[in-house]
Design an enzyme around this catalytic site. Structure first.
Site, PDB file in Angstrom:
ATOM      1  N   GLU A 279       0.828  -1.207   0.000  1.00 23.95           N
ATOM      2  CA  GLU A 279       0.000   0.000   0.000  1.00 23.95           C
ATOM      3  C   GLU A 279       0.866   1.264   0.000  1.00 23.95           C
ATOM      4  O   GLU A 279       0.427   2.325  -0.436  1.00 23.95           O
ATOM      5  CB  GLU A 279      -0.903  -0.017   1.245  1.00 23.95           C
ATOM      6  N   HIS A 300       6.355 -27.158  -0.985  1.00 22.32           N
ATOM      7  CA  HIS A 300       5.669 -28.268  -1.655  1.00 22.32           C
ATOM      8  C   HIS A 300       4.505 -27.782  -2.510  1.00 22.32           C
ATOM      9  O   HIS A 300       3.659 -28.563  -2.922  1.00 22.32           O
ATOM     10  CB  HIS A 300       5.221 -29.288  -0.607  1.00 22.32           C
ATOM     11  N   LYS A 414     -13.131   2.165  -2.376  1.00 20.84           N
ATOM     12  CA  LYS A 414     -14.153   2.487  -1.364  1.00 20.84           C
ATOM     13  C   LYS A 414     -15.232   3.376  -1.988  1.00 20.84           C
ATOM     14  O   LYS A 414     -16.429   3.145  -1.808  1.00 20.84           O
ATOM     15  CB  LYS A 414     -13.526   3.221  -0.160  1.00 20.84           C
TER      16      LYS A 414
HETATM   17  O1  PA5 Z   1      -3.358   1.706   5.765  1.00 17.75           O
HETATM   18  C1  PA5 Z   1      -4.456   2.233   5.633  1.00 17.75           C
HETATM   19  O2  PA5 Z   1      -4.608   3.419   5.889  1.00 17.75           O
HETATM   20  C2  PA5 Z   1      -5.683   1.445   5.192  1.00 17.75           C
HETATM   21  O3  PA5 Z   1      -5.401   0.149   4.851  1.00 17.75           O
HETATM   22  C3  PA5 Z   1      -6.698   1.447   6.309  1.00 17.75           C
HETATM   23  O4  PA5 Z   1      -6.090   0.943   7.454  1.00 17.75           O
HETATM   24  C4  PA5 Z   1      -7.940   0.626   5.989  1.00 17.75           C
HETATM   25  O5  PA5 Z   1      -8.481   1.038   4.778  1.00 17.75           O
HETATM   26  C5  PA5 Z   1      -8.978   0.788   7.097  1.00 17.75           C
HETATM   27  O6  PA5 Z   1      -9.326   2.135   7.225  1.00 17.75           O
HETATM   28  P1  PA5 Z   1     -10.036   2.696   8.515  1.00 17.75           P
HETATM   29  O7  PA5 Z   1      -9.149   2.489   9.677  1.00 17.75           O
HETATM   30  O8  PA5 Z   1     -10.255   4.136   8.210  1.00 17.75           O
HETATM   31  O9  PA5 Z   1     -11.331   1.932   8.654  1.00 17.75           O
END
Ligand code: PA5
Length: 426
Positions: A279, A300, A414
């Site tokens: 990410e 394996h 989203k």
């Molecule tokens: O790293 C990030 O910011 C994202 O992966 C969020 O953690 C994830 O989308 C969850 O978001 P939130 O904590 O706003 O529900």
């Protein structure tokens, strides 16, 4: 606690030397907080002060309350709001018995079967909920929370709110508003720390504490890492050394990094690592595709591809030196299974030999490897590793000139989902 070995390319130091200036500049951007996305560098100094914060005391207090009144803690969150806690919890729990409170994760998918099964299980248990969402509006955890909150209210009536702990933004968002309205105990995801860098805040620490992990040790480990990785000298800073080698491998044409562990308890640590790097770096049509394997199990299955498939891969292997738990191979009279040549040997020795043998085989197959030697798996080394990878990730993304701390691609999905589901304003 950590050292990095990279033997695949004998000319690696010459290549690293050419990048020394950029590494040093990036180090300044990180420490002076003036690079891309620097408003999200709050995790950098956190191990210096978090243990002395009132928030930390509140985590202990709330955790003790949960330990007193609950058999199960349901942690509701997705992405950075659950992966770190899950990684730590899985690393230390005994899969065959639960000591203390059982920690169960929900809200990280949209499976009705999972939620139905969980609801049925919780009917017979005393439980509390820790709902975690920085934005407070993410669909998956919000749905799970609505359903499990109903169950909690059916069971505990007007006392239900005392069993809900919300970790979210300090000032805004739907979960924040809901918490104020219903008097839930709240914890803060700091503004300057993004989800995937938040494991050492209440986001990770409350579930870890309830799950029996010594969070003082976790933060001590992170602090030790902070001190160990404070130099811009890439040869003395394993976090930067790892970052620059993976960058050079990427630039040499490798497209996939596989994190390999040889301890099944680390499987979820790899999931956390994948989110961190995937990410943070997968932007502007760049970045390594990060994946993981659990060895020797996956030798394996995926072992075949790694050995002889497309040569786009390199491996990062975590090798653990000392094992807290070990056993000896017994000797038997008749040796029909032909294992007596291993009699008296430790299983950890055989596991580490498998690791070394695999590295040689993979290198012969043109798969370079970076070896991360870790002294031990402990609560402290968990904190140390978390900080190690977070700092590596910041450096690595800056080498690619991408902002490590945003996730526009995640936001895109989203928004599209809200649009298709008919949410107002989308
Ligand atoms: O790293 C990030 O910011 C994202 O992966 C969020 O953690 C994830 O989308 C969850 O978001 P939130 O904590 O706003 O529900």
């Amino acid at each position: 606690m950590i050292n990095i070995e990279y033997k695949y390319d004998p000319t690696i130091n010459e290549k690293i030397d050419l990048l020394k200036k950029r590494i040093s500049e990036n180090h300044s951007k990180i420490t002076n907080k003036n690079g891309l996305g620097s408003e999200f560098l709050g995790w950098l100094d956190l191990p210096k002060y978090y243990k002395d914060s009132s928030e930390f005391n509140e985590i202990i207090k709330a955790g003790d309350q949960i330990k007193k009144d609950s058999q199960v803690l349901v942690v509701i969150g997705i992405g950075g709001s659950y992966l770190g806690a899950k990684a730590g919890y899985e690393m230390f729990k005994n899969p065959f018995k639960t000591n203390g409170v059982e920690v169960i994760f929900a809200g990280h998918q949209l499976s009705s079967k999972y939620l139905n099964n969980l609801t049925e299980y919780l009917m017979t248990k005393d439980f509390s909920i820790n709902v975690i969402s920085k934005s407070g509006t993410t669909t998956e955890p919000a749905i799970s929370f609505r359903i499990l909150k109903n169950l909690l209210e059916e069971k505990y009536k007007d006392k239900a709110y005392q069993r809900i702990y919300a970790t979210t933004d300090e000032k805004k968002g739907a979960l924040h508003n809901l918490s104020i309205e219903n008097k839930y105990k709240t914890f803060v995801v700091p503004d300057n720390i993004g989800g995937r860098f938040s494991v050492l805040t209440a986001v990770g620490l409350l579930p870890l504490y309830v799950g029996g992990i010594n969070i003082n040790d976790v933060l001590d480990g992170a602090l030790e890492a902070l001190n160990d990785f404070s130099t811009d000298d890439v040869y003395k800073n394993p976090a930067y050394y790892y970052a620059v080698i993976r960058y050079l491998l990427y630039k040499s044409g490798k497209k996939v990094e596989i994190l390999a562990n040889y301890e099944p308890e680390m499987a979820y640590f790899s999931e956390w690592w994948k989110q961190l790097f995937g990410e943070s770096e997968g932007k502007d049509l760049q970045g390594l595709f990060v994946s993981s394997v659990n060895f020797t199990t996956d030798l394996h299955s995926m072992g075949q591809y790694i050995q002889e498939g497309e040569r786009i891969l390199f491996e990062t292997v975590i090798k653990v030196k000392d094992h807290s738990s070990d056993l000896l191979i017994p000797k038997v009279e008749n040796d029909i299974d032909e294992l007596n040549y291993l009699a008296g040997k430790k299983l950890s020795y055989i596991n580490n030999t498998a690791l070394e043998a695999t590295l040689i085989a993979h290198e012969d197959g043109q798969v370079p490897n970076i070896k991360i030697n870790l002294d031990e798996i402990s609560h402290k080394s968990f904190g140390y590793l978390v900080y190690f990878f977070e700092l590596s990730c910041a450096m690595s993304a800056y080498l690619l000139n991408v902002n490590p701390f945003n996730q526009p691609g995640v936001e895109a999905y989203k928004k599209k989902m809200f649009n298709l589901l008919g949410k107002k304003g989308y």
